[in-house]
Scaffold this motif. Structure first.
Motif, PDB file in Angstrom:
ATOM      1  N   ASN A 192      31.577  45.256  47.689  1.00 25.36           N
ATOM      2  CA  ASN A 192      30.379  44.362  46.970  1.00 25.36           C
ATOM      3  C   ASN A 192      30.377  44.776  45.242  1.00 25.36           C
ATOM      4  O   ASN A 192      30.586  43.886  44.667  1.00 25.36           O
ATOM      5  CB  ASN A 192      29.328  44.356  47.001  1.00 25.36           C
ATOM      6  N   ILE A 193      30.489  45.610  45.368  1.00 24.36           N
ATOM      7  CA  ILE A 193      30.626  46.070  43.593  1.00 24.36           C
ATOM      8  C   ILE A 193      31.280  46.847  42.503  1.00 24.36           C
ATOM      9  O   ILE A 193      32.345  46.610  42.097  1.00 24.36           O
ATOM     10  CB  ILE A 193      29.042  46.566  43.345  1.00 24.36           C
ATOM     11  N   ILE A 194      31.872  47.744  43.228  1.00 29.37           N
ATOM     12  CA  ILE A 194      33.297  48.723  43.520  1.00 29.37           C
ATOM     13  C   ILE A 194      34.100  48.397  43.357  1.00 29.37           C
ATOM     14  O   ILE A 194      35.107  48.021  42.225  1.00 29.37           O
ATOM     15  CB  ILE A 194      33.412  50.321  43.504  1.00 29.37           C
ATOM     16  N   GLY A 195      34.459  47.804  44.104  1.00 30.37           N
ATOM     17  CA  GLY A 195      35.949  46.816  44.448  1.00 30.37           C
ATOM     18  C   GLY A 195      35.878  45.225  43.318  1.00 30.37           C
ATOM     19  O   GLY A 195      36.347  45.151  42.389  1.00 30.37           O
ATOM     20  N   LEU A 196      34.929  44.528  43.483  1.00 26.23           N
ATOM     21  CA  LEU A 196      33.926  43.486  42.281  1.00 26.23           C
ATOM     22  C   LEU A 196      34.745  43.323  41.357  1.00 26.23           C
ATOM     23  O   LEU A 196      35.078  43.084  40.362  1.00 26.23           O
ATOM     24  CB  LEU A 196      32.846  43.194  42.545  1.00 26.23           C
ATOM     25  N   THR A 197      34.481  44.777  40.430  1.00 31.83           N
ATOM     26  CA  THR A 197      34.270  45.304  39.234  1.00 31.83           C
ATOM     27  C   THR A 197      35.232  45.907  38.885  1.00 31.83           C
ATOM     28  O   THR A 197      36.137  45.792  37.194  1.00 31.83           O
ATOM     29  CB  THR A 197      33.014  46.282  38.901  1.00 31.83           C
ATOM     30  N   TYR A 198      36.499  46.742  39.851  1.00 34.38           N
ATOM     31  CA  TYR A 198      37.685  47.227  39.750  1.00 34.38           C
ATOM     32  C   TYR A 198      38.877  45.845  39.229  1.00 34.38           C
ATOM     33  O   TYR A 198      39.324  45.677  37.963  1.00 34.38           O
ATOM     34  CB  TYR A 198      38.028  48.104  40.723  1.00 34.38           C
ATOM     35  N   LEU A 199      39.109  45.040  39.944  1.00 36.55           N
ATOM     36  CA  LEU A 199      39.561  43.807  40.709  1.00 36.55           C
ATOM     37  C   LEU A 199      39.065  43.220  38.734  1.00 36.55           C
ATOM     38  O   LEU A 199      40.306  42.437  38.241  1.00 36.55           O
ATOM     39  CB  LEU A 199      39.131  43.270  41.746  1.00 36.55           C
ATOM     40  N   THR A 200      38.063  43.285  39.053  1.00 37.71           N
ATOM     41  CA  THR A 200      37.643  42.269  37.610  1.00 37.71           C
ATOM     42  C   THR A 200      38.701  43.309  36.100  1.00 37.71           C
ATOM     43  O   THR A 200      38.760  42.318  35.268  1.00 37.71           O
ATOM     44  CB  THR A 200      36.103  41.924  37.278  1.00 37.71           C
ATOM     45  N   ARG A 201      38.310  44.124  35.860  1.00 38.30           N
ATOM     46  CA  ARG A 201      38.579  44.860  35.082  1.00 38.30           C
ATOM     47  C   ARG A 201      39.814  45.062  35.026  1.00 38.30           C
ATOM     48  O   ARG A 201      40.689  45.141  33.116  1.00 38.30           O
ATOM     49  CB  ARG A 201      38.025  46.798  35.082  1.00 38.30           C
ATOM     50  N   GLN A 202      41.029  44.792  35.991  1.00 41.63           N
ATOM     51  CA  GLN A 202      42.216  45.041  36.201  1.00 41.63           C
ATOM     52  C   GLN A 202      43.224  43.597  35.579  1.00 41.63           C
ATOM     53  O   GLN A 202      43.981  43.175  34.440  1.00 41.63           O
ATOM     54  CB  GLN A 202      42.526  44.901  37.016  1.00 41.63           C
ATOM     55  N   ILE A 203      42.049  42.068  35.772  1.00 39.11           N
ATOM     56  CA  ILE A 203      42.403  40.815  35.233  1.00 39.11           C
ATOM     57  C   ILE A 203      41.829  40.698  34.485  1.00 39.11           C
ATOM     58  O   ILE A 203      42.815  39.829  33.011  1.00 39.11           O
ATOM     59  CB  ILE A 203      42.070  40.593  36.280  1.00 39.11           C
ATOM     60  N   LEU A 204      40.918  40.732  33.472  1.00 45.13           N
ATOM     61  CA  LEU A 204      40.486  40.583  32.452  1.00 45.13           C
ATOM     62  C   LEU A 204      41.368  40.420  31.215  1.00 45.13           C
ATOM     63  O   LEU A 204      41.017  39.815  30.220  1.00 45.13           O
ATOM     64  CB  LEU A 204      38.902  41.059  32.242  1.00 45.13           C
ATOM     65  N   PRO A 205      41.744  41.781  30.545  1.00 47.15           N
ATOM     66  CA  PRO A 205      42.101  42.267  29.605  1.00 47.15           C
ATOM     67  C   PRO A 205      43.333  40.938  29.321  1.00 47.15           C
ATOM     68  O   PRO A 205      43.817  40.373  27.903  1.00 47.15           O
ATOM     69  CB  PRO A 205      42.647  43.380  29.604  1.00 47.15           C
TER      70      PRO A 205
END
Length: 252
Positions: free
Chosen positions: A106-119
């Motif tokens: 709920n936290i690590i996966g969500l934030t990690y994937l977001t960090r990969q897509i956001l740039p």
């Protein structure tokens, strides 16, 4: 350009994929269970691309993203739907491994994937991130402990993303469902006890995955200058409880 939906094999994710494909969008459906995704591809057709991904493992996220064909590598909408609750025990009785699983997903996966897509969204100055939170992130309840805490994190992460993205055209939304049937949520929470899971929804006209999917589609289809910061959705049958008060026994 494509839409990436995590947790796509069932429940909210499956309904979200269907709603967007029916509206004419190209959808990447990500989930651990490739067989379920393959079945969904047969149902939804060529606009659905199955992507095996375990969001609880950053290495598997990287591997999955690296396999996307060139025409699907630019993500215009990320729907962080994958998540789960495990157990309903009080904190002093809870299984710590269950807590870790919820935090990692709920936290690590969500934030990690977001960090990969956001740039890539920032570079294009275009995009939308929709996170699936929960009313559990706002309203505590007995046994909600770490699950509720993870959803409170998702709410604050969503709002803080908006702050970081000031001056861009990127939108961020937190969707916060209440009691929703028609998913595997309670079956997973109660670890396969289907009777116990069914009891959660007995006698209640709960919201359904399609209600959440239609809401997310509506959010995304708002004009580019409109951002829905957060939206809370409950069935009419659900409302707010009085705060619990423990009283000492009066000895007369």
């Amino acid at each position: 350009m494509a839409i990436l939906v995590t947790g796509a094999s069932a429940g909210f994710g499956k309904a979200i994929c269907k709603a967007f494909i029916n509206a004419g969008y190209q959808v990447i459906g990500a989930a651990r269970r490739l067989d379920k995704l393959t079945d969904l591809q047969q149902e939804l057709g060529e606009k659905f691309y199955p992507l095996q991904m375990d969001v609880a493992d950053p290495d598997k996220i990287n591997t999955a993203l690296s396999t996307l064909p060139a025409h699907l590598q630019k993500i215009e909408l990320l729907v962080n739907n994958a998540g789960l609750a495990l157990g309903l025990e009080a904190a002093h009785k809870a299984n710590f491994n269950d807590w870790l699983t919820m935090i990692n997903t709920n936290i690590i996966g969500l934030t990690y994937l977001t960090r990969q897509i956001l740039p890539q969204m920032v570079e294009a100055d275009q995009g939308h991130i929709i996170n699936l939170g929960s009313i559990a992130g706002t309203y505590p309840y007995p046994g909600g402990n770490v699950y509720g805490a993870t959803k409170a994190f998702v709410e604050q992460f969503s709002l803080n993303l908006r702050a970081d993205l000031a001056g861009t055209k990127i939108r961020v939304t937190n969707v916060e469902p209440g009691l929703c049937g028609g998913t595997e949520f309670s079956n997973v929470r109660f670890k396969g006890d289907d009777a116990k899971a069914a009891g959660v929804y007995q006698g209640v006209k709960s919201i359904q995955p399609e209600d959440i999917a239609n809401t997310i589609l509506w959010i995304y289809q708002q004009p580019p200058h409109v951002n829905i910061n957060r939206i809370e959705i409950m069935p009419v049958a659900q409302t707010f409880s009085p705060l619990a008060v423990s009283r000492d026994e009066v000895k007369g």
